[in-house]
Design a protein around this motif. Structure first.
Motif, PDB file in Angstrom:
ATOM      1  N   ALA A 129       0.839  -1.205   0.000  1.00 55.35           N
ATOM      2  CA  ALA A 129       0.000   0.000   0.000  1.00 55.35           C
ATOM      3  C   ALA A 129       0.872   1.251   0.000  1.00 55.35           C
ATOM      4  O   ALA A 129       0.595   2.218  -0.738  1.00 55.35           O
ATOM      5  CB  ALA A 129      -0.929  -0.014   1.209  1.00 55.35           C
ATOM      6  N   ILE A 160      -7.485   1.981   0.893  1.00 53.60           N
ATOM      7  CA  ILE A 160      -6.527   1.248   0.063  1.00 53.60           C
ATOM      8  C   ILE A 160      -5.772   0.233   0.908  1.00 53.60           C
ATOM      9  O   ILE A 160      -5.611  -0.933   0.526  1.00 53.60           O
ATOM     10  CB  ILE A 160      -5.556   2.225  -0.625  1.00 53.60           C
ATOM     11  N   ARG A 161      -5.323   0.654   2.086  1.00 48.40           N
ATOM     12  CA  ARG A 161      -4.600  -0.264   2.977  1.00 48.40           C
ATOM     13  C   ARG A 161      -5.490  -1.438   3.391  1.00 48.40           C
ATOM     14  O   ARG A 161      -5.069  -2.593   3.349  1.00 48.40           O
ATOM     15  CB  ARG A 161      -4.105   0.488   4.208  1.00 48.40           C
TER      16      ARG A 161
END
Length: 311
Positions: free
Chosen positions: A246, A265-266
Motif C-alpha cells: 500500500a 486502500i490499505r
C-alpha cells in the motif's frame, strides 16, 4: 485387508502423478517466457483476487497498478513458500527410499518442480522490476520463513502445504484463466504453474494422511496447535506485506489521496491478501481432508483462529 486395498489405491495415485509429471513438464524459457516481456498495459491479477473493484474511487489505471503490485507480491510469495515445501517433500521422501519406488519418484519429481518454480518466480521478479518504479520491497526473507515453518511438526507443515497448493488451483481455475484482460505472459506463468501443482496437491494429501496415521491423539492435538500457529504467522506476514505494498502504491500512483482513501486502500489490499492466501483455501477439498483427521474440539479451535479474518 482394508489396509492392503488402501495401499494399492494410493500406489496407483502416485503412479498417475508420475505419468502426469512426465507429460506436462515445462521449461521456463522455451514454454513460458518464450522471449516475451510483461504487458504493463494490462492487469496481472484478476479482480476476483486483487479485489480492486471494491475501491470505487480509483481510476482504471490505478486499479491496474494495484493489480500489478499485488501480482508482483503474489509471485514472490509463491517463491517463498516453495522454499519450505521443497525441503519438506525432500525430507518425507526418505520414508519411501526402501519401499514404494513409484512413490519415491513422484516425490523426487515434486521436489524438482518446486525448485524450478522458485527459479521461475525469481526470474519474474527481475522482469517485473524492469517495468515498475523503484521503491517496491518484499519483506519476508525466504530462508528465515522456511526455517521457522520447518520447525513445526510434519503434520502441520503438510497441512499448510496442502492448503496452499489447493488454493493455487482454485485461483487459476476460478479467476486467472477466465479473465481475458490479463497480461498474456502472466497467464502463461500460472497456467504452467497450476498444471504441475495439480499433481502436488494430490501428493500433499497422500503424505499428510500417511503422516496422520502415525500420530497418537495427543500428538495430533499438538499438531493442530502448530497449524494454528503457522496460520497466525502467515497472517502476520500478509499484514506486513500489505502495508508495504500500500505504501508503494501511494508513493507511485501519481496523485494524492485523502486520509480516508488511503485507509481504504490499505484495508482493501490486506483484505485481498487474506482472501488470496488463507480464506480461498480453507473450504472444499482442504476442509474435507482435514475434517477426516480431527475431532470436533480441534475443528472449533481452528475455526476460532480463522474467525477474525473470515469475510
Amino acid at each position: 485387508m482394508q489396509q492392503a486395498v488402501q495401499q494399492t489405491a494410493d500406489s496407483k495415485r502416485y503412479a498417475k502423478c508420475v505419468e502426469a509429471s512426465k507429460r506436462i513438464r515445462f521449461d521456463i524459457d522455451q514454454d513460458v517466457i518464450r522471449g516475451r516481456t510483461f504487458d504493463f498495459a494490462k492487469k496481472f491479477l484478476p479482480d476476483g483476487l486483487s479485489k480492486v473493484h471494491t475501491l470505487m474511487f480509483l481510476s482504471e489505471r490505478e486499479k491496474r497498478l494495484i493489480s500489478q503490485i499485488q501480482g508482483r507480491s503474489y509471485a514472490n510469495i509463491f517463491g517463498l513458500v516453495e522454499r519450505f515445501i521443497a525441503a519438506k517433500v525432500l525430507e518425507v521422501s526418505r520414508e519411501h527410499w526402501f519401499g514404494d519406488q513409484v512413490a519415491l519418484e513422484a516425490l523426487v519429481r515434486f521436489t524438482d518442480e518446486e525448485i524450478k518454480h522458485q527459479e521461475m518466480f525469481r526470474r519474474i521478479e527481475r522482469m517485473v522490476a524492469q517495468g515498475m518504479p523503484e521503491g517496491y520491497s518484499f519483506l519476508p526473507e525466504p530462508n528465515a520463513v522456511a526455517a521457522a515453518v520447518l520447525g513445526k511438526s510434519t503434520w502441520a507443515v503438510l497441512a499448510l502445504t496442502c492448503h496452499i497448493e489447493i488454493f493455487v488451483l482454485a485461483h487459476y481455475r476460478e479467476s486467472i484463466d477466465p479473465d481475458g484482460n490479463l497480461s498474456e505472459l502472466w497467464k502463461d506463468v500460472f497456467l504452467h504453474h497450476a498444471r504441475e501443482e495439480s499433481q502436488h496437491a494430490i501428493l500433499d494429501e497422500l503424505e499428510w494422511v500417511r503422516e496422520d496415521a502415525k500420530l497418537t491423539p495427543a500428538e495430533r492435538d499438538q499438531a493442530v496447535n502448530e497449524l494454528i500457529e503457522l496460520v497466525g504467522a502467515v497472517v502476520g506476514i500478509l499484514q506486513a506485506q500489505a502495508e508495504a505494498d500500500a505504501d508503494y502504491f501511494l508513493k507511485i500512483a501519481g496523485r494524492a489521496f485523502s486520509f480516508g482513501e488511503a485507509a481504504e486502500i490499505r484495508a482493501g489490499i490486506l483484505a485481498a491478501y487474506r482472501w488470496q492466501y488463507i480464506v480461498s483455501g480453507v473450504q472444499g477439498r482442504f476442509s474435507d481432508v482435514l475434517g477426516r483427521m480431527i475431532d470436533a474440539g480441534q475443528g472449533e479451535r481452528i475455526g476460532a483462529a480463522l474467525a477474525p479474518i473470515m469475510p
